[in-house]
Design a protein around this motif. Sequence first.
Motif, mmCIF file in Angstrom:
data_model
loop_
_atom_site.group_PDB
_atom_site.id
_atom_site.type_symbol
_atom_site.label_atom_id
_atom_site.label_comp_id
_atom_site.label_asym_id
_atom_site.label_seq_id
_atom_site.Cartn_x
_atom_site.Cartn_y
_atom_site.Cartn_z
ATOM 1 N N VAL A 22 0.913 -1.187 -0.034
ATOM 2 C CA VAL A 22 -0.056 0.017 -0.048
ATOM 3 C C VAL A 22 1.023 1.181 -0.088
ATOM 4 C CG1 VAL A 22 -1.643 -1.282 1.032
ATOM 5 C CG2 VAL A 22 -0.175 0.143 2.707
ATOM 6 N N GLY A 23 0.098 2.354 -0.341
ATOM 7 C CA GLY A 23 1.145 3.593 -0.359
ATOM 8 C C GLY A 23 0.392 4.588 -1.323
ATOM 9 N N PRO A 24 0.846 5.737 -1.313
ATOM 10 C CA PRO A 24 0.155 6.780 -2.247
ATOM 11 C C PRO A 24 0.473 6.151 -3.579
ATOM 12 C CG PRO A 24 1.765 7.845 -0.749
ATOM 13 C CD PRO A 24 1.948 6.314 -0.530
ATOM 14 N N LEU A 25 -0.371 6.787 -4.516
ATOM 15 C CA LEU A 25 -0.563 6.595 -5.972
ATOM 16 C C LEU A 25 0.889 6.439 -6.727
ATOM 17 C CD1 LEU A 25 -2.302 5.353 -8.263
ATOM 18 C CD2 LEU A 25 -2.724 7.773 -8.670
ATOM 19 N N GLU A 26 1.352 7.702 -6.377
ATOM 20 C CA GLU A 26 2.724 8.073 -7.124
ATOM 21 C C GLU A 26 3.991 7.077 -6.535
ATOM 22 O OE1 GLU A 26 0.143 11.551 -6.714
ATOM 23 O OE2 GLU A 26 1.063 9.917 -5.353
ATOM 24 N N GLU A 27 3.584 6.398 -5.555
ATOM 25 C CA GLU A 27 4.995 5.600 -4.948
ATOM 26 C C GLU A 27 4.718 4.023 -5.419
ATOM 27 O OE1 GLU A 27 5.376 6.210 -0.883
ATOM 28 O OE2 GLU A 27 5.595 8.641 -1.024
ATOM 29 N N LEU A 28 3.819 3.675 -6.044
ATOM 30 C CA LEU A 28 3.368 2.236 -6.163
ATOM 31 C C LEU A 28 3.716 2.166 -7.722
ATOM 32 C CD1 LEU A 28 0.157 1.769 -4.514
ATOM 33 C CD2 LEU A 28 2.367 0.786 -3.699
ATOM 34 N N ASP A 56 3.201 -5.613 -10.196
ATOM 35 C CA ASP A 56 3.329 -6.615 -10.706
ATOM 36 C C ASP A 56 3.251 -7.722 -9.683
ATOM 37 O OD1 ASP A 56 3.697 -5.695 -13.282
ATOM 38 O OD2 ASP A 56 5.829 -5.953 -13.409
ATOM 39 N N ARG A 57 4.039 -7.518 -8.453
ATOM 40 C CA ARG A 57 4.127 -8.258 -7.492
ATOM 41 C C ARG A 57 2.544 -8.749 -6.931
ATOM 42 N NH1 ARG A 57 6.776 -12.552 -5.052
ATOM 43 N NH2 ARG A 57 6.312 -12.760 -2.637
ATOM 44 N N THR A 58 1.978 -7.457 -6.745
ATOM 45 C CA THR A 58 0.594 -7.721 -6.324
ATOM 46 C C THR A 58 -0.467 -8.559 -6.885
ATOM 47 O OG1 THR A 58 0.614 -5.418 -5.086
ATOM 48 C CG2 THR A 58 -1.605 -6.322 -5.556
ATOM 49 N N LEU A 59 -0.180 -7.772 -8.458
ATOM 50 C CA LEU A 59 -1.233 -8.963 -9.237
ATOM 51 C C LEU A 59 -0.935 -10.231 -9.428
ATOM 52 C CD1 LEU A 59 -1.810 -6.147 -11.951
ATOM 53 C CD2 LEU A 59 -3.360 -6.771 -9.822
ATOM 54 N N ALA A 60 0.547 -10.600 -9.329
ATOM 55 C CA ALA A 60 1.156 -11.915 -9.385
ATOM 56 C C ALA A 60 0.581 -12.800 -8.462
ATOM 57 C CB ALA A 60 2.554 -11.793 -9.429
ATOM 58 N N VAL A 61 0.531 -12.328 -6.922
ATOM 59 C CA VAL A 61 0.126 -12.899 -5.960
ATOM 60 C C VAL A 61 -1.268 -13.086 -5.542
ATOM 61 C CG1 VAL A 61 0.504 -13.514 -3.329
ATOM 62 C CG2 VAL A 61 2.537 -12.645 -4.723
ATOM 63 N N ASN A 62 -1.849 -11.868 -5.747
ATOM 64 C CA ASN A 62 -3.282 -11.728 -5.407
ATOM 65 C C ASN A 62 -4.186 -12.118 -6.228
ATOM 66 O OD1 ASN A 62 -1.818 -10.572 -3.013
ATOM 67 N ND2 ASN A 62 -3.222 -8.903 -3.182
ATOM 68 N N VAL A 63 -3.767 -12.153 -7.627
ATOM 69 C CA VAL A 63 -4.789 -12.352 -8.704
ATOM 70 C C VAL A 63 -4.127 -13.633 -9.694
ATOM 71 C CG1 VAL A 63 -5.937 -11.459 -10.953
ATOM 72 C CG2 VAL A 63 -5.340 -9.979 -8.933
ATOM 73 N N ARG A 64 -2.886 -13.383 -10.065
ATOM 74 C CA ARG A 64 -2.730 -14.735 -10.919
ATOM 75 C C ARG A 64 -2.613 -16.016 -10.156
ATOM 76 N NH1 ARG A 64 2.728 -13.540 -13.996
ATOM 77 N NH2 ARG A 64 3.516 -14.012 -11.888
ATOM 78 N N MET A 79 -4.993 2.608 -0.600
ATOM 79 C CA MET A 79 -5.385 1.099 -0.699
ATOM 80 C C MET A 79 -5.730 0.784 -2.090
ATOM 81 S SD MET A 79 -4.990 -0.184 2.272
ATOM 82 C CE MET A 79 -4.783 0.586 4.024
ATOM 83 N N ALA A 80 -5.375 1.752 -2.981
ATOM 84 C CA ALA A 80 -6.214 1.253 -4.496
ATOM 85 C C ALA A 80 -5.596 0.223 -5.023
ATOM 86 C CB ALA A 80 -5.848 2.616 -5.308
ATOM 87 N N LEU A 81 -4.467 -0.037 -5.044
ATOM 88 C CA LEU A 81 -3.645 -1.511 -5.732
ATOM 89 C C LEU A 81 -4.179 -2.541 -5.003
ATOM 90 C CD1 LEU A 81 -1.805 -2.594 -7.602
ATOM 91 C CD2 LEU A 81 0.192 -2.152 -6.046
ATOM 92 N N TYR A 82 -4.144 -2.389 -3.617
ATOM 93 C CA TYR A 82 -4.700 -3.726 -2.960
ATOM 94 C C TYR A 82 -6.135 -4.177 -3.180
ATOM 95 C CZ TYR A 82 -5.565 -6.799 1.082
ATOM 96 O OH TYR A 82 -5.851 -8.101 1.787
ATOM 97 N N ALA A 83 -6.801 -2.757 -3.153
ATOM 98 C CA ALA A 83 -8.438 -3.090 -3.308
ATOM 99 C C ALA A 83 -8.796 -3.530 -4.740
ATOM 100 C CB ALA A 83 -8.945 -1.832 -2.929
ATOM 101 N N LYS A 128 -7.826 -7.418 -4.876
ATOM 102 C CA LYS A 128 -9.060 -8.159 -4.019
ATOM 103 C C LYS A 128 -10.411 -8.167 -4.902
ATOM 104 C CE LYS A 128 -6.538 -9.890 -0.733
ATOM 105 N NZ LYS A 128 -6.121 -11.595 -1.030
ATOM 106 N N THR A 129 -10.492 -7.131 -5.608
ATOM 107 C CA THR A 129 -11.719 -7.067 -6.369
ATOM 108 C C THR A 129 -11.992 -7.948 -7.600
ATOM 109 O OG1 THR A 129 -12.116 -4.769 -5.563
ATOM 110 C CG2 THR A 129 -13.436 -5.511 -7.360
ATOM 111 N N ALA A 130 -10.836 -8.069 -8.066
ATOM 112 C CA ALA A 130 -10.532 -9.167 -9.093
ATOM 113 C C ALA A 130 -11.199 -10.291 -8.975
ATOM 114 C CB ALA A 130 -9.058 -9.032 -9.694
ATOM 115 N N LEU A 131 -10.943 -10.736 -7.721
ATOM 116 C CA LEU A 131 -11.258 -12.225 -7.437
ATOM 117 C C LEU A 131 -12.850 -12.205 -7.362
ATOM 118 C CD1 LEU A 131 -8.953 -12.731 -4.355
ATOM 119 C CD2 LEU A 131 -8.893 -13.637 -6.544
#
Length: 250
Positions: free
Chosen positions: A101-107, A113-121, A156-160, A163-166
């Motif tokens: 998590v973090g500000p949009l500009e820092e993600l 890639d890491r978030t989508l790889a683990v949480n979605v793929r 929380m945008a990236l994390y949310a 999880k919404t993709a699920l």
Amino acid sequence: MLDPMNRLEGNVALITGGSRGIGAAVAERLAEEGADVVLTYEHGAERAGAVVERIEARGRRALAVRADSAVPAEVTAAVDEAAARFGRLDILVNNAGVFLVGPLEELGPAEIDRTLAVNVRAPFAASRAAVRHMERGGRIISIGSNMAGRAVFPGMALYAMSKTALVGMTKGLARELGPRGVTVNLVHPGPTDTDANPADGPNAETIAGLTAVGRYARAAEIAATVAHLASADGAYITGAAIHVDGGFTA
């Protein structure tokens, strides 16, 4: 009549990220209800071993497999090893996740890639591998997040999003696998007391206050819903996203 605490007798379950927190609670609850359990872990072999020991103390078989959920080949290999070692696979719980998590500009690309790889793929890859081994009565259950329904904090945008993709995955697979007798569901925990998110940690009072019941969940409370979905009692539930969040999203 079947003992209600042996609803899963004869079943084999695989829980990704099962060495601690919600994953460990799910592993132990499914074992308590009669399942043999395989769990994956990336780090913390000692914690994973401790979960295995507690399950074996109940008289069930258990196995810990090291697998990085960001690597599809390792996810698939863990599923295949579970089925090979215990002769079948009935229940898959997609629990492993990352919380970046973090500000949009820092993600940047690495965090995305890491978030989508683990949480979605990884849940998709594990499900794809698991159905090759499942017969009628199979269960796929993914662990989402209350943030998919209510992202109240900035950063929380990236994390949310992950999880919404699920939700889409769960609905799509429920339709595809329903004719084969396999149910697919999603559990959205609310704030849950774990070592990664303790109920007495920073901002915990504020977070608990956002729930209707005013407290964090126990990991065992999330596991109880997973166990119901995994059992024959949950046979008519599929394509559902169930919030076990103390009213966080109410």
